[in-house]
Design a protein around this motif. Sequence first.
Motif, short mmCIF file in Angstrom:
data_model
loop_
_atom_site.label_atom_id
_atom_site.label_comp_id
_atom_site.label_asym_id
_atom_site.label_seq_id
_atom_site.Cartn_x
_atom_site.Cartn_y
_atom_site.Cartn_z
N TRP A 404 0.82 -1.12 0.23
CA TRP A 404 -0.19 0.13 -0.20
C TRP A 404 0.80 1.46 0.02
CZ3 TRP A 404 -4.94 1.47 -0.36
CH2 TRP A 404 -5.31 2.82 0.15
N LEU A 408 1.14 3.87 -2.78
CA LEU A 408 1.14 5.32 -2.57
C LEU A 408 2.19 6.33 -3.23
CD1 LEU A 408 -0.64 5.86 0.80
CD2 LEU A 408 -1.34 6.75 -1.42
N PHE A 411 2.31 6.81 -6.82
CA PHE A 411 1.44 7.84 -7.38
C PHE A 411 1.92 9.16 -6.69
CE2 PHE A 411 -1.11 4.08 -7.79
CZ PHE A 411 -1.74 4.36 -9.07
N LEU B 133 -10.27 1.44 2.97
CA LEU B 133 -9.03 0.53 3.29
C LEU B 133 -9.91 -0.67 4.13
CD1 LEU B 133 -6.30 0.37 2.97
CD2 LEU B 133 -5.77 1.08 5.19
N SER B 180 -8.23 2.85 -4.62
CA SER B 180 -8.13 3.54 -3.33
C SER B 180 -6.76 4.32 -3.24
CB SER B 180 -8.13 2.39 -2.28
OG SER B 180 -9.09 1.64 -2.54
N VAL B 181 -5.58 3.67 -3.51
CA VAL B 181 -4.48 4.48 -3.45
C VAL B 181 -4.76 5.82 -4.14
CG1 VAL B 181 -1.95 4.47 -4.24
CG2 VAL B 181 -3.02 2.40 -3.30
N TYR B 184 -6.76 8.27 -1.94
CA TYR B 184 -6.02 8.33 -0.84
C TYR B 184 -4.78 9.63 -1.34
CZ TYR B 184 -3.65 8.48 3.73
OH TYR B 184 -2.92 8.96 4.92
N LEU B 190 -10.16 8.36 3.02
CA LEU B 190 -10.68 7.15 2.60
C LEU B 190 -12.00 6.91 3.11
CD1 LEU B 190 -7.70 4.66 2.28
CD2 LEU B 190 -8.92 5.80 0.37
#
Lengths: 498, 491
Positions: A404, A408, A411, B133, B180-181, B184, B190
């Motif tokens: 995750w 992140l 991005f 999440l 989701s990423v 966020y 979220l």
Amino acid sequence: MAAWPHWLPLVVFAPLLGAVLTPIVSLRSRHVAPWWALAVMSVTSVAALFLVLRVASEGPFSYLPGGWQPPYGIELRFDEFSAVISVICLIGWLAVLYSLRYIEWLREVPKERIPYYYALLLLNLGGMIGFVVTGDLFNLFVFLEILSLSAYALVAFSGEHIAEMAAFKYLLMGAISSLLVLFSVGIIFGITGSLNMADVATRIGQLDSAAPAALALAMLAIGFMVKAALFPVHIWLPDAHAIAPSPISAVLSGLVVKVGIIGLIRVYQIYYTSGVLDLHTLNQVLVWLGAISIVMGAFFAIFQDDIKLMLAYSTISNVGYIVMGLGLSTNFSVIGGSVHVFNHALIKATLFLAAGALIYRTGYRTLTDLRGIGRSMPLTCIAISIGAISIVGIPPTAGFLCKWYIALGAFEADQPFFGFALIFGALFIFIYYIRMVNAFYFQAPVHPEILEVTEAPLSMLAPTLFLASLCLIMGILGRIPLAFIEPAAARLLAPLGG
Amino acid sequence: MEVTDIRVILAPAISLLCAALVFVAGSNKHWRRFWMLSAATLKLGVVMSMLPGSLQGTVYTWDMIDFTPGIGLAFRADALGMFFAAVSSTLWVITTIYAIGYMTGDEHRVRFFGFFALCVSTTVGLAFAENLLTFFLFYEMLTICTYPLVIHDETPDALKAGRKYLTYTLIGGAFIMVGSVIVYDATGTLSLGHPGILSAELGTRTLLLIFVSLVGGFAVKAAVMPLHGWLPSAMVAPTPVSALLHAVAVVKAGAFGILRTIYNVFGVDLLEEIGFAVPLMWIAAFTILAASLVAIFQDNIKRRLAFSTISQLSYIVLGAALLTPFAATAAIVHIANQAFAKITMFFVAGAIQRTTGKTNVHELAGIGYRMPWTMGAFTVAALSFIGMPLFAGFITKWYLSLGALESGEYWVLAVMIASAMLNAAYFLPIVYLAFFKAPPGTKLRVAEARPTLLISTLVAAAYVIVLGTTAEVPGMPFSLAQAAVHFVFGM
């Protein structure tokens, strides 16, 4: 207790000294050796625990043997990345416990040589701890050699017919990488006149020409990439990790490859601080190699029937994650990558220890032969399933949060392609783990006698289950390691101005 | 009004505990049954005890540990979540009774019932997830927990279907994670507790990426064409599993995810503005008709039901994509309406298979004489799908049509009518065969399925009628759906 300054030298020298003494204390009876090793690792673990507590409360600190100030004296430096010694101690301790029965069982190993096995294992662990906490470039190389040489010998230890070949291949690649590291340490000493990392970082920045520094950087990076088994310099890894005795596979795959990663982090610390070079190119190379490693590691693993060979290939994928995280060089990705150093160590140790238990009980090591084992060794197979789910990164297990965070980071760095590569590469990994779960639980056994075996002895089962539960706990309580490593990541990236 | 209340995590925890008990000490048949039935009832009680508060607008929350710094494992029972949880808890009781009867004598019952309870636990966790999440966590756990159920028979066919199932759903899951990423990264939150967290300032490119990732990911489990391939294959699973997959857990998790994405991540105002819902509407309408057409040509009962499910689920998607209050009401209540009617049908299919061994439509001639009650229940469910008034399906169609008129999409009415006719075309022949085509020369006697199967089937069928006739009675699920719609549209 945590404030006692001498924990830091103790944590390095206890295992090294213990290693040297192992053959001596077990002169009378070889059965003393494992208990001795266990005692040594216990002391080391206590020291490691205090060190980690201290760094958590007061941040990085140094130890100057004899009180000589750097850059003239040597320095032991403990920062948040060094906290990886906690995992080294934990897995080392469990590997020793696990070896108690496992090594006795290896038929090819002459019994009188068993104390040397423990000596080598302690030497390896001590070398890793030293590597992680040293503040000097030359000591970095010395510890690298200690841990590498002992690792070569440990791979050969299983005595299987291709063990020598695998160890030799490992030795060859390892020697090249050590040489590269040594040369670049020499170059750095030549251009700066210093070996202390913090000192080097400031001095490199003041040089007129960046070319030698760039050469040293390139050689260091390649050297550590080999140790970390990044594609395409991974070729030594699968055989070595698959052939080694299972507790050693756990140490090699979980910990020794991480040495390459920690080495890379140290290089980054020096070069980011110095600001002498723009590391953008190196970062891009690492990110690409990381992405390729993820996919290629998974791709090769799909075709393996040998369970340990499969696990070995998946290490390449996971190293890919970590290196990608470092290369993306954003806050999130570096945190994710660093925490994955810890988490992957736990996950992979779980898997190798569990696989070792299966091999120990059945004598088989391919998925086809092991079909149906889930019915007779349910606890071990649950551990493998938890490990498999963790390594694919399905929540709430340990692997997920790292994935995750690295995604992140991708991005955040505005390189969404790598976020996709990471997330979908993980799916690729799932293909071969699902094969494993299918074979253990849902396919009819090839060998009917496999339904008759019982669980491995407690000294093997307990470490496996303990690590498996950690895979879950590290996922659920994932914020603790993430928050712990955050200041270190922030410090690493601070010179970039972000 | 938000209240911190332990019942929100108690509900999933009860089924989790039940799963643990079944796994650890489930080899004794009587204890296992006792645990399963008491856990199912207890959980239904817990969920229902929150219903009165929920109807008055109370939102129950419970924050567990922080999962990462900033994002917690948090639960929040709003009206929409309560609706889903109530449906799945009710169905868990009925399905448990049915499954106990159906699985008698099976070799791997402990594993079956353990994972069964886990699935229900994750479904409620999903319903109450406060953020994406937490939602994703339960969504993926659901995938993993249903896998052993799909391949329960361990035949090569089952393993193949299992692989297909995992391939589809895990790729879908990966898309959800990507979405989701990005959410966020773009917003720093979220949370699913607001009527939309995104804003138009993010730019069309980012918004499109999020929409495609999230809706596309959820559409896999919601079996929106062309992502439906796993569903017919997964029919190799035992019938209670198919019932669970189709009516409660898996497909509804996907549909529910789409609802959450549209109402709580994007928000109706934003979607209205950027217009992404329009293509989704067309795809859903296409799925409704195409899946029905395919269903007509299926001879295997369960496959016919599978394509009917695909068609019915897109009602929910269509209702959500229309972005009007009436259509949203239809989308939400259809979670319950489709669930009860479809589970009735699967129960009937399973009862027939267990009692007579028949699995194909053409073998059903005269079955109505042998099993009149069972086939009666089937008829009720069929009429509901066709959209007869007094049955649950009518409510959906009525509100969906109203919603379509509200938004000016008149063609949706044509889709509704066509779909009703297609539903009639593939369900009524079964009814006709069962009751009016007795094979000549054979003497037919009543020989119903065993009581556990029959009773749960009849209860499910009764619910279909209750849902269809008491929509306006206060305290029924319908009012909960309206409460959810009021929140979403800020009314």
